[in-house]
Design a protein around this motif. Structure first.
Motif, PDB file in Angstrom:
ATOM      1  N   LEU A   1     -17.992 -13.304   2.949  1.00 23.50           N
ATOM      2  CA  LEU A   1     -18.805 -14.512   3.037  1.00 23.50           C
ATOM      3  C   LEU A   1     -20.291 -14.165   3.118  1.00 23.50           C
ATOM      4  CD1 LEU A   1     -18.563 -17.572   3.101  1.00 23.50           C
ATOM      5  CD2 LEU A   1     -18.478 -17.452   5.598  1.00 23.50           C
ATOM      6  N   LYS A   2     -20.609 -13.125   3.875  1.00 22.98           N
ATOM      7  CA  LYS A   2     -22.005 -12.690   3.992  1.00 22.98           C
ATOM      8  C   LYS A   2     -22.387 -11.654   2.933  1.00 22.98           C
ATOM      9  CE  LYS A   2     -22.147 -13.428   9.011  1.00 22.98           C
ATOM     10  NZ  LYS A   2     -22.346 -12.771  10.339  1.00 22.98           N
ATOM     11  N   GLY A   3     -21.387 -11.104   2.274  1.00 26.01           N
ATOM     12  CA  GLY A   3     -21.663 -10.072   1.274  1.00 26.01           C
ATOM     13  C   GLY A   3     -21.939  -8.712   1.878  1.00 26.01           C
ATOM     14  N   GLU A   4     -21.546  -8.526   3.126  1.00 29.16           N
ATOM     15  CA  GLU A   4     -21.835  -7.272   3.818  1.00 29.16           C
ATOM     16  C   GLU A   4     -20.712  -6.254   3.610  1.00 29.16           C
ATOM     17  OE1 GLU A   4     -22.287  -8.482   7.842  1.00 29.16           O
ATOM     18  OE2 GLU A   4     -24.311  -9.300   7.551  1.00 29.16           O
ATOM     19  N   GLY A   5     -21.075  -4.996   3.408  1.00 30.27           N
ATOM     20  CA  GLY A   5     -20.106  -3.924   3.301  1.00 30.27           C
ATOM     21  C   GLY A   5     -19.488  -3.738   1.934  1.00 30.27           C
ATOM     22  N   LEU A   6     -19.869  -4.555   0.962  1.00 29.45           N
ATOM     23  CA  LEU A   6     -19.250  -4.483  -0.360  1.00 29.45           C
ATOM     24  C   LEU A   6     -19.545  -3.188  -1.112  1.00 29.45           C
ATOM     25  CD1 LEU A   6     -19.552  -8.193  -1.485  1.00 29.45           C
ATOM     26  CD2 LEU A   6     -17.451  -6.844  -1.469  1.00 29.45           C
ATOM     27  N   PRO A   7     -20.788  -2.696  -1.140  1.00 35.67           N
ATOM     28  CA  PRO A   7     -21.037  -1.451  -1.889  1.00 35.67           C
ATOM     29  C   PRO A   7     -20.183  -0.286  -1.405  1.00 35.67           C
ATOM     30  CG  PRO A   7     -23.104  -2.564  -1.421  1.00 35.67           C
ATOM     31  CD  PRO A   7     -22.047  -3.292  -0.636  1.00 35.67           C
ATOM     32  N   ASP A   8     -20.044  -0.135  -0.094  1.00 30.50           N
ATOM     33  CA  ASP A   8     -19.229   0.954   0.442  1.00 30.50           C
ATOM     34  C   ASP A   8     -17.754   0.747   0.126  1.00 30.50           C
ATOM     35  OD1 ASP A   8     -21.402   2.287   1.482  1.00 30.50           O
ATOM     36  OD2 ASP A   8     -21.222   1.369   3.467  1.00 30.50           O
ATOM     37  N   ALA A   9     -17.276  -0.496   0.255  1.00 27.19           N
ATOM     38  CA  ALA A   9     -15.860  -0.773   0.028  1.00 27.19           C
ATOM     39  C   ALA A   9     -15.464  -0.568  -1.428  1.00 27.19           C
ATOM     40  CB  ALA A   9     -15.540  -2.203   0.453  1.00 27.19           C
ATOM     41  N   LEU A  10     -16.379  -0.837  -2.347  1.00 28.45           N
ATOM     42  CA  LEU A  10     -16.050  -0.793  -3.770  1.00 28.45           C
ATOM     43  C   LEU A  10     -16.446   0.513  -4.455  1.00 28.45           C
ATOM     44  CD1 LEU A  10     -17.094  -4.419  -4.803  1.00 28.45           C
ATOM     45  CD2 LEU A  10     -14.828  -3.572  -4.174  1.00 28.45           C
ATOM     46  N   ARG A  11     -17.038   1.405  -3.726  1.00 30.14           N
ATOM     47  CA  ARG A  11     -17.481   2.665  -4.326  1.00 30.14           C
ATOM     48  C   ARG A  11     -16.282   3.416  -4.918  1.00 30.14           C
ATOM     49  NH1 ARG A  11     -20.232   4.401  -0.345  1.00 30.14           N
ATOM     50  NH2 ARG A  11     -22.201   3.495  -1.095  1.00 30.14           N
TER      51      ARG A  11
ATOM     52  N   MET B   1       0.825  -1.210   0.000  1.00 28.33           N
ATOM     53  CA  MET B   1       0.000   0.000   0.000  1.00 28.33           C
ATOM     54  C   MET B   1       0.859   1.260   0.000  1.00 28.33           C
ATOM     55  SD  MET B   1      -3.132  -1.104   2.524  1.00 28.33           S
ATOM     56  CE  MET B   1      -3.908   0.495   2.395  1.00 28.33           C
ATOM     57  N   ASP B   2       1.956   1.227   0.783  1.00 30.90           N
ATOM     58  CA  ASP B   2       2.829   2.402   0.844  1.00 30.90           C
ATOM     59  C   ASP B   2       3.430   2.704  -0.521  1.00 30.90           C
ATOM     60  OD1 ASP B   2       2.302   2.689   3.511  1.00 30.90           O
ATOM     61  OD2 ASP B   2       4.104   1.628   4.176  1.00 30.90           O
ATOM     62  N   ARG B   3       3.822   1.651  -1.244  1.00 31.35           N
ATOM     63  CA  ARG B   3       4.407   1.866  -2.558  1.00 31.35           C
ATOM     64  C   ARG B   3       3.392   2.509  -3.505  1.00 31.35           C
ATOM     65  NH1 ARG B   3       6.805  -2.663  -6.814  1.00 31.35           N
ATOM     66  NH2 ARG B   3       6.481  -1.376  -8.649  1.00 31.35           N
ATOM     67  N   LEU B   4       2.152   2.063  -3.465  1.00 31.69           N
ATOM     68  CA  LEU B   4       1.132   2.629  -4.345  1.00 31.69           C
ATOM     69  C   LEU B   4       0.819   4.073  -3.963  1.00 31.69           C
ATOM     70  CD1 LEU B   4      -1.270  -0.432  -4.603  1.00 31.69           C
ATOM     71  CD2 LEU B   4       0.185   0.489  -6.419  1.00 31.69           C
ATOM     72  N   ARG B   5       0.758   4.350  -2.694  1.00 29.14           N
ATOM     73  CA  ARG B   5       0.498   5.722  -2.257  1.00 29.14           C
ATOM     74  C   ARG B   5       1.643   6.645  -2.632  1.00 29.14           C
ATOM     75  NH1 ARG B   5      -1.893   3.465   3.270  1.00 29.14           N
ATOM     76  NH2 ARG B   5      -4.118   3.466   2.748  1.00 29.14           N
ATOM     77  N   ALA B   6       2.863   6.108  -2.606  1.00 30.34           N
ATOM     78  CA  ALA B   6       4.023   6.923  -2.965  1.00 30.34           C
ATOM     79  C   ALA B   6       3.992   7.349  -4.419  1.00 30.34           C
ATOM     80  CB  ALA B   6       5.305   6.158  -2.675  1.00 30.34           C
ATOM     81  N   THR B   7       3.262   6.592  -5.225  1.00 28.28           N
ATOM     82  CA  THR B   7       3.125   6.949  -6.640  1.00 28.28           C
ATOM     83  C   THR B   7       1.763   7.581  -6.926  1.00 28.28           C
ATOM     84  OG1 THR B   7       2.477   4.636  -7.087  1.00 28.28           O
ATOM     85  CG2 THR B   7       4.772   5.240  -7.471  1.00 28.28           C
ATOM     86  N   HIS B   8       1.175   8.137  -5.857  1.00 25.90           N
ATOM     87  CA  HIS B   8      -0.030   8.965  -5.960  1.00 25.90           C
ATOM     88  C   HIS B   8      -1.284   8.187  -6.365  1.00 25.90           C
ATOM     89  CE1 HIS B   8       2.788  12.228  -5.490  1.00 25.90           C
ATOM     90  NE2 HIS B   8       3.438  11.843  -6.575  1.00 25.90           N
ATOM     91  N   HIS B   9      -1.340   6.928  -5.937  1.00 22.39           N
ATOM     92  CA  HIS B   9      -2.581   6.154  -6.111  1.00 22.39           C
ATOM     93  C   HIS B   9      -3.357   6.174  -4.800  1.00 22.39           C
ATOM     94  CE1 HIS B   9      -1.530   4.452 -10.043  1.00 22.39           C
ATOM     95  NE2 HIS B   9      -0.299   4.330  -9.580  1.00 22.39           N
ATOM     96  N   GLU B  10      -4.654   6.238  -4.898  1.00 29.31           N
ATOM     97  CA  GLU B  10      -5.502   6.145  -3.715  1.00 29.31           C
ATOM     98  C   GLU B  10      -5.740   4.668  -3.411  1.00 29.31           C
ATOM     99  OE1 GLU B  10      -9.061   8.432  -3.807  1.00 29.31           O
ATOM    100  OE2 GLU B  10      -8.107  10.154  -4.764  1.00 29.31           O
ATOM    101  N   VAL B  11      -5.441   4.268  -2.177  1.00 26.17           N
ATOM    102  CA  VAL B  11      -5.524   2.861  -1.795  1.00 26.17           C
ATOM    103  C   VAL B  11      -6.317   2.737  -0.502  1.00 26.17           C
ATOM    104  CG1 VAL B  11      -4.211   0.761  -1.323  1.00 26.17           C
ATOM    105  CG2 VAL B  11      -3.228   2.544  -2.781  1.00 26.17           C
ATOM    106  N   ALA B  12      -7.164   1.699  -0.436  1.00 29.42           N
ATOM    107  CA  ALA B  12      -7.905   1.414   0.795  1.00 29.42           C
ATOM    108  C   ALA B  12      -7.882  -0.082   1.041  1.00 29.42           C
ATOM    109  CB  ALA B  12      -9.343   1.904   0.681  1.00 29.42           C
ATOM    110  N   ALA B  13      -7.639  -0.464   2.286  1.00 23.66           N
ATOM    111  CA  ALA B  13      -7.663  -1.878   2.678  1.00 23.66           C
ATOM    112  C   ALA B  13      -8.967  -2.159   3.414  1.00 23.66           C
ATOM    113  CB  ALA B  13      -6.471  -2.204   3.575  1.00 23.66           C
ATOM    114  N   HIS B  14      -9.579  -3.280   3.084  1.00 27.05           N
ATOM    115  CA  HIS B  14     -10.862  -3.612   3.703  1.00 27.05           C
ATOM    116  C   HIS B  14     -10.849  -5.038   4.238  1.00 27.05           C
ATOM    117  CE1 HIS B  14     -13.010   0.008   2.492  1.00 27.05           C
ATOM    118  NE2 HIS B  14     -12.410  -0.090   1.310  1.00 27.05           N
ATOM    119  N   GLY B  15     -11.550  -5.217   5.334  1.00 31.71           N
ATOM    120  CA  GLY B  15     -11.706  -6.526   5.970  1.00 31.71           C
ATOM    121  C   GLY B  15     -12.800  -6.418   7.004  1.00 31.71           C
TER     122      GLY B  15
END
Length: 227
Positions: free
Chosen positions: A23-33, A1-15
């Motif tokens: 598995l339940k399909g919860e939180g996907l719309p917000d995470a993928l927006r 993630m640090d490498r991508l941010r250093a090259t000015h990419h927006e990165v988000a980690a989700h779990g």
């Protein structure tokens, strides 16, 4: 993630900590927006046959939500040689995951890596007791996680290639020898006993999970890493 941010990419980690449950399909719309690329590094909670329905469900949920969100590239982290190990349930489950991505609606890239160096300690402990460690002579070609991450970063920032790229470490070892090197580095006096029936890797054919022709080869040697 640090490498991508250093090259000015927006990165988000989700779990689960961020409210995402594949598995339940919860939180996907917000995470993928607004996401352009999704990297799937999810792992099953077990290495047995339960991994098959786990990967089937989580991958289906992710692909469906990613298509709805307009994601243009799915990057999947997988394992070298899984299609050559029919007797290991977990590897069969990973093959299913790859097939679902390949047949899905979104352009994809699959990165197959050999065994992580960071996981060798755990493998050694699977079949150990207070006096010895039993390991088969199955050949492994361990790679440092950092080098896999660098490869993923390159793939993420490029176009989908709708195929598979393999990455591996520079050296091949029988697993029992890896066990000896690991114990020695930890000043562990237990002995390593070759046992072709010990643990998950006993079901792996001798050269099934080492680098195939055309694989990218890393520069970090296990002997240096473990020291």
């Amino acid at each position: 993630m640090d490498r991508l941010r250093a090259t000015h990419h927006e990165v988000a980690a989700h779990g689960r900590s961020s409210g995402l449950d594949l598995l339940k399909g919860e939180g996907l719309p917000d995470a993928l927006r607004a996401a352009e690329v999704v990297v799937d590094t999810i792992d099953a909670p077990s290495f047995d046959a339960k991994a098959v329905p786990f990967f089937r469900k989580t991958t289906a949920n992710l692909l469906r939500a990613a298509e709805q969100a307009g994601v243009g590239h799915i990057v999947l982290l997988s394992i070298v040689g899984i299609d050559r190990v029919p007797d290991v349930d977990y590897y069969n489950a990973k093959v299913l995951q790859e097939v679902l991505v390949q047949e899905g609606p979104i352009p994809y890239s699959i990165v197959r890596a050999t065994q992580f160096m960071e996981f060798i300690d755990k493998i050694v402990e699977w079949t150990s007791d207070s006096d010895s460690v039993r390991l088969p002579t199955t050949r492994l070609q361990p790679i440092a996680v950092g080098e896999v991450v660098d490869t993923l970063a390159d793939v993420v920032t490029g176009p989908p290639f709708n195929g598979t790229l393999s990455v591996a470490g520079p050296d091949v070892f029988p697993l029992d020898e890896l066990g000896r090197l690991t114990l020695q580095a930890h000043h562990d006096r237990r002995s390593v006993v070759p046992d072709e029936s010990a643990g998950l890797f006993a079901a792996v054919p001798p050269d099934a999970i080492i680098a195939p022709a055309g694989a990218m080869i890393g520069r970090i040697h296990y002997t240096d890493w473990v020291a």
